[in-house]
Design a protein around this motif. Structure first.
Motif, short mmCIF file in Angstrom:
data_model
loop_
_atom_site.label_atom_id
_atom_site.label_comp_id
_atom_site.label_asym_id
_atom_site.label_seq_id
_atom_site.Cartn_x
_atom_site.Cartn_y
_atom_site.Cartn_z
N ARG A 47 -35.34 -28.36 -10.65
CA ARG A 47 -34.79 -27.13 -11.22
C ARG A 47 -33.53 -26.72 -10.47
N ALA A 48 -33.56 -26.85 -9.15
CA ALA A 48 -32.39 -26.51 -8.34
C ALA A 48 -31.22 -27.43 -8.69
N TRP A 49 -31.49 -28.72 -8.89
CA TRP A 49 -30.42 -29.65 -9.27
C TRP A 49 -29.81 -29.23 -10.60
N LEU A 50 -30.67 -28.90 -11.57
CA LEU A 50 -30.16 -28.51 -12.89
C LEU A 50 -29.31 -27.24 -12.79
N GLU A 51 -29.78 -26.27 -12.02
CA GLU A 51 -29.02 -25.03 -11.88
C GLU A 51 -27.66 -25.27 -11.23
N GLN A 52 -27.61 -26.25 -10.31
CA GLN A 52 -26.33 -26.59 -9.67
C GLN A 52 -25.34 -27.19 -10.66
N GLN A 53 -25.85 -27.80 -11.71
CA GLN A 53 -24.96 -28.34 -12.75
C GLN A 53 -24.52 -27.25 -13.73
N ILE A 54 -25.45 -26.34 -14.01
CA ILE A 54 -25.20 -25.37 -15.08
C ILE A 54 -24.41 -24.15 -14.59
N TRP A 55 -24.86 -23.52 -13.49
CA TRP A 55 -24.33 -22.20 -13.17
C TRP A 55 -22.85 -22.18 -12.77
N PRO A 56 -22.32 -23.19 -12.06
CA PRO A 56 -20.87 -23.17 -11.84
C PRO A 56 -20.07 -23.23 -13.14
N ARG A 57 -20.59 -23.96 -14.11
CA ARG A 57 -19.90 -24.05 -15.41
C ARG A 57 -20.01 -22.74 -16.18
N VAL A 58 -21.18 -22.11 -16.09
CA VAL A 58 -21.33 -20.79 -16.71
C VAL A 58 -20.40 -19.79 -16.02
N GLY A 59 -20.33 -19.86 -14.69
CA GLY A 59 -19.45 -18.96 -13.96
C GLY A 59 -18.00 -19.09 -14.38
N ALA A 60 -17.56 -20.33 -14.60
CA ALA A 60 -16.18 -20.55 -15.05
C ALA A 60 -15.96 -19.95 -16.43
N ALA A 61 -16.96 -20.05 -17.30
CA ALA A 61 -16.85 -19.47 -18.64
C ALA A 61 -16.78 -17.94 -18.57
N VAL A 62 -17.52 -17.34 -17.65
CA VAL A 62 -17.51 -15.89 -17.49
C VAL A 62 -16.15 -15.42 -16.97
N VAL A 63 -15.59 -16.15 -16.01
CA VAL A 63 -14.26 -15.80 -15.48
C VAL A 63 -13.21 -15.86 -16.59
N ALA A 64 -13.25 -16.92 -17.38
CA ALA A 64 -12.29 -17.06 -18.49
C ALA A 64 -12.47 -15.93 -19.50
N PHE A 65 -13.73 -15.58 -19.78
CA PHE A 65 -14.03 -14.49 -20.71
C PHE A 65 -13.45 -13.17 -20.20
N ARG A 66 -13.64 -12.89 -18.92
CA ARG A 66 -13.14 -11.64 -18.37
C ARG A 66 -11.62 -11.59 -18.42
N GLU A 67 -10.97 -12.68 -18.09
CA GLU A 67 -9.50 -12.72 -18.13
C GLU A 67 -8.99 -12.50 -19.55
N ASP A 68 -9.68 -13.11 -20.51
CA ASP A 68 -9.28 -12.96 -21.91
C ASP A 68 -9.46 -11.52 -22.38
N ALA A 69 -10.57 -10.90 -21.97
CA ALA A 69 -10.82 -9.51 -22.36
C ALA A 69 -9.79 -8.58 -21.76
N ALA A 70 -9.39 -8.85 -20.52
CA ALA A 70 -8.39 -8.01 -19.85
C ALA A 70 -7.02 -8.10 -20.51
N ALA A 71 -6.76 -9.26 -21.14
CA ALA A 71 -5.45 -9.47 -21.77
C ALA A 71 -5.41 -9.00 -23.21
N GLN A 72 -6.52 -8.55 -23.73
CA GLN A 72 -6.58 -8.15 -25.13
C GLN A 72 -5.80 -6.86 -25.37
N HIS A 73 -5.12 -6.78 -26.50
CA HIS A 73 -4.37 -5.58 -26.89
C HIS A 73 -4.71 -5.23 -28.33
N PRO A 74 -5.19 -4.01 -28.58
CA PRO A 74 -5.52 -2.99 -27.58
C PRO A 74 -6.72 -3.42 -26.74
#
Length: 212
Positions: free
Chosen positions: A96-123
């Motif tokens: 389970r720990a191995w699987l989480e090590q594969q998944i969560w960094p990729r999820v984290g990258a998606a969350v960062v990209a999402f936040r940046e996109d939301a911050a750039a939205q107008h309005p």
């Protein structure tokens, strides 16, 4: 609904308006996905980490990693079988720990990209909300400006779970904090024990409180 006494800090008049970054969590079958959809209708940008994980499993990169680790039985016909993976990791903490090590960094990258996109939205969106079922369990609350916990009475949650084909909530919460603990740690708590309209009204009040 309970509201934390701390008032969100308003942005400087000279600064562009910020988009509140919000973590959404709650009990099993309490209505997190319903709340996420309501927040989107209310003008928030939303992301479900469960959906991100689903997309990762549908892609070749993660599929090839799990097949290399556990064999073709976890991806018959080239499609990842999440139920089969669950059998592998449920009783094996190392796997389970191995699987989480594969998944969560990729999820984290998606969350960062999402936040940046939301911050750039107008309005700007009213908030950028990320649904994360194990938000407090993973110690991720510090990454957010605020957190929302969706809770509901246990009998109502059990009924909802059975309507989805699950055998209630008993035995499925081993890795989850109790609802009461999530409510105590969240910035805002919403009790989802009524109609969707009532839930939306309670969430609208939170978005108003978060406004910069």
């Amino acid at each position: 609904m309970s509201v934390d006494p701390q008032t969100p800090v308003a942005a400087s008049p000279a600064a562009p308006p910020s988009v509140p970054f919000v973590g959404l969590t709650g009990g099993l079958a309490a209505g997190k996905s319903t709340a996420l959809a309501a927040l989107e209708r209310l003008g928030a940008r939303t992301l479900s980490t469960d959906e991100v994980v689903h997309e990762l499993y549908a892609g070749e990169e993660l599929r090839d990693l799990v097949v290399a680790r556990w064999g073709s039985r976890v991806a018959p016909s080239g499609t990842v079988d999440r139920a089969e993976i669950a059998k592998v990791v449920f009783h094996d903490a190392d796997e389970r720990a191995w699987l989480e090590q594969q998944i969560w960094p990729r999820v984290g990258a998606a969350v960062v990209a999402f936040r940046e996109d939301a911050a750039a939205q107008h309005p700007p969106a009213r908030a950028a909300v990320v649904e994360t079922p194990l938000l407090f369990e993973a110690g991720m609350e510090a990454a957010y400006d605020a957190t929302i916990a969706i809770v509901a009475p246990d009998d109502l949650r059990s009924d909802r779970a059975r309507q989805r084909g699950h055998d209630g909530i008993e035995g499925r919460e081993a890795r989850h904090l109790a609802q009461e603990e999530k409510a105590a740690r969240a910035t805002y708590t919403v009790v989802n024990d009524g109609t969707v309209q009532q839930l939306e009204e309670r969430l609208a009040a939170i978005l108003d409180a978060l406004a910069p």
